[in-house]
Design a protein around this motif. Sequence first.
Motif, PDB file in Angstrom:
ATOM      1  N   ASN A   1      -8.987  -2.957  -3.228  1.00 35.30           N
ATOM      2  CA  ASN A   1      -8.027  -2.856  -2.134  1.00 35.30           C
ATOM      3  C   ASN A   1      -7.322  -1.501  -2.057  1.00 35.30           C
ATOM      4  N   ASP A   2      -7.746  -0.527  -2.852  1.00 34.50           N
ATOM      5  CA  ASP A   2      -7.085   0.779  -2.843  1.00 34.50           C
ATOM      6  C   ASP A   2      -7.136   1.466  -1.485  1.00 34.50           C
ATOM      7  N   TRP A   3      -8.086   1.126  -0.652  1.00 29.91           N
ATOM      8  CA  TRP A   3      -8.206   1.753   0.668  1.00 29.91           C
ATOM      9  C   TRP A   3      -7.120   1.269   1.615  1.00 29.91           C
ATOM     10  N   ILE A   4      -6.508   0.128   1.302  1.00 34.54           N
ATOM     11  CA  ILE A   4      -5.597  -0.501   2.247  1.00 34.54           C
ATOM     12  C   ILE A   4      -4.263   0.242   2.290  1.00 34.54           C
ATOM     13  N   THR A   5      -4.002   0.786   3.443  1.00 36.69           N
ATOM     14  CA  THR A   5      -2.713   1.376   3.768  1.00 36.69           C
ATOM     15  C   THR A   5      -2.405   0.911   5.178  1.00 36.69           C
ATOM     16  N   LEU A   6      -1.186   1.070   5.579  1.00 39.65           N
ATOM     17  CA  LEU A   6      -0.813   0.700   6.937  1.00 39.65           C
ATOM     18  C   LEU A   6      -1.667   1.446   7.947  1.00 39.65           C
ATOM     19  N   GLU A   7      -1.830   2.741   7.745  1.00 36.45           N
ATOM     20  CA  GLU A   7      -2.602   3.555   8.682  1.00 36.45           C
ATOM     21  C   GLU A   7      -4.062   3.124   8.764  1.00 36.45           C
ATOM     22  N   GLU A   8      -4.682   2.854   7.606  1.00 36.65           N
ATOM     23  CA  GLU A   8      -6.084   2.420   7.614  1.00 36.65           C
ATOM     24  C   GLU A   8      -6.236   1.054   8.272  1.00 36.65           C
ATOM     25  N   TYR A   9      -5.306   0.156   8.002  1.00 33.82           N
ATOM     26  CA  TYR A   9      -5.337  -1.152   8.648  1.00 33.82           C
ATOM     27  C   TYR A   9      -5.248  -0.988  10.163  1.00 33.82           C
ATOM     28  N   LEU A  10      -4.313  -0.183  10.613  1.00 35.41           N
ATOM     29  CA  LEU A  10      -4.148   0.029  12.054  1.00 35.41           C
ATOM     30  C   LEU A  10      -5.368   0.703  12.660  1.00 35.41           C
TER      31      LEU A  10
ATOM     32  N   GLY B   1       0.773  -1.233   0.000  1.00 42.34           N
ATOM     33  CA  GLY B   1       0.000   0.000   0.000  1.00 42.34           C
ATOM     34  C   GLY B   1       0.802   1.279   0.000  1.00 42.34           C
ATOM     35  N   GLU B   2       2.127   1.199  -0.010  1.00 43.76           N
ATOM     36  CA  GLU B   2       2.934   2.413  -0.096  1.00 43.76           C
ATOM     37  C   GLU B   2       2.835   2.954  -1.518  1.00 43.76           C
ATOM     38  N   LYS B   3       2.852   4.260  -1.656  1.00 45.21           N
ATOM     39  CA  LYS B   3       2.769   4.900  -2.975  1.00 45.21           C
ATOM     40  C   LYS B   3       4.123   5.522  -3.291  1.00 45.21           C
ATOM     41  N   LEU B   4       4.917   4.843  -4.106  1.00 50.40           N
ATOM     42  CA  LEU B   4       6.243   5.340  -4.456  1.00 50.40           C
ATOM     43  C   LEU B   4       6.357   5.787  -5.897  1.00 50.40           C
ATOM     44  N   ILE B   5       5.676   5.105  -6.795  1.00 44.82           N
ATOM     45  CA  ILE B   5       5.740   5.451  -8.211  1.00 44.82           C
ATOM     46  C   ILE B   5       4.650   6.480  -8.515  1.00 44.82           C
TER      47      ILE B   5
ATOM     48  N   ASN C   1      -8.392   0.285  11.758  1.00 42.89           N
ATOM     49  CA  ASN C   1      -9.434  -0.743  11.847  1.00 42.89           C
ATOM     50  C   ASN C   1      -9.118  -1.832  12.864  1.00 42.89           C
ATOM     51  N   GLN C   2      -7.876  -2.288  12.903  1.00 42.48           N
ATOM     52  CA  GLN C   2      -7.505  -3.434  13.717  1.00 42.48           C
ATOM     53  C   GLN C   2      -6.941  -3.076  15.098  1.00 42.48           C
ATOM     54  N   ASN C   3      -6.347  -1.898  15.219  1.00 41.93           N
ATOM     55  CA  ASN C   3      -5.731  -1.458  16.473  1.00 41.93           C
ATOM     56  C   ASN C   3      -6.059   0.004  16.687  1.00 41.93           C
ATOM     57  N   PRO C   4      -7.302   0.336  16.997  1.00 44.41           N
ATOM     58  CA  PRO C   4      -7.739   1.729  17.035  1.00 44.41           C
ATOM     59  C   PRO C   4      -6.891   2.645  17.933  1.00 44.41           C
ATOM     60  N   ASN C   5      -6.217   2.114  18.908  1.00 42.22           N
ATOM     61  CA  ASN C   5      -5.406   2.938  19.801  1.00 42.22           C
ATOM     62  C   ASN C   5      -3.932   2.968  19.409  1.00 42.22           C
ATOM     63  N   TRP C   6      -3.615   2.598  18.189  1.00 41.89           N
ATOM     64  CA  TRP C   6      -2.225   2.460  17.769  1.00 41.89           C
ATOM     65  C   TRP C   6      -1.439   3.759  17.884  1.00 41.89           C
ATOM     66  N   ARG C   7      -2.063   4.889  17.727  1.00 45.10           N
ATOM     67  CA  ARG C   7      -1.349   6.170  17.821  1.00 45.10           C
ATOM     68  C   ARG C   7      -0.907   6.499  19.229  1.00 45.10           C
ATOM     69  N   MET C   8      -1.492   5.832  20.206  1.00 46.72           N
ATOM     70  CA  MET C   8      -1.159   6.092  21.611  1.00 46.72           C
ATOM     71  C   MET C   8      -0.068   5.157  22.118  1.00 46.72           C
ATOM     72  N   GLU C   9       0.337   4.171  21.318  1.00 48.01           N
ATOM     73  CA  GLU C   9       1.331   3.202  21.790  1.00 48.01           C
ATOM     74  C   GLU C   9       2.731   3.785  21.731  1.00 48.01           C
TER      75      GLU C   9
END
Length: 116
Positions: free
Chosen positions: A97-106, A55-59, A108-116
């Motif tokens: 699957n265009d919505w899938i990025t690391l941030e969106e996954y986190l 999901g990284e956008k490099l090109i 959805n799956q780990n809503p408090n990830w920014r606080m870790e």
Amino acid sequence: MSTSIDNLRRLNNYPLGDHQAIMDMYVVSGRDVEYICIRMGMDPMDIVNLLEGYGEKLITDKGLDQSGKGRLGKLPRRLIDEYVEHFYPGIAADPVNDWITLEEYLNNQNPNWRME
């Protein structure tokens, strides 16, 4: 958009741990593609395709854009490992699957990830 399915099949030859290390080096440690390809002994386009496969956008229309490197400098490695393991060997090149990025996954799956 992710990388092609053919690229993902080829990248499947690299073990899960390599995929996790590459994502960690790019997203967390802020290493550029050249550093990663030297460190991992891989072709630069394999690194680009692998990162885009998660999901990284490099090109871009203007060439290689590495502005996303190091953007999550404090993210715990276990979250990178979880994300890569979930999608290994990468997200198929499908507009669904265009919505899938690391941030969106986190989010959805780990809503408090920014606080870790």
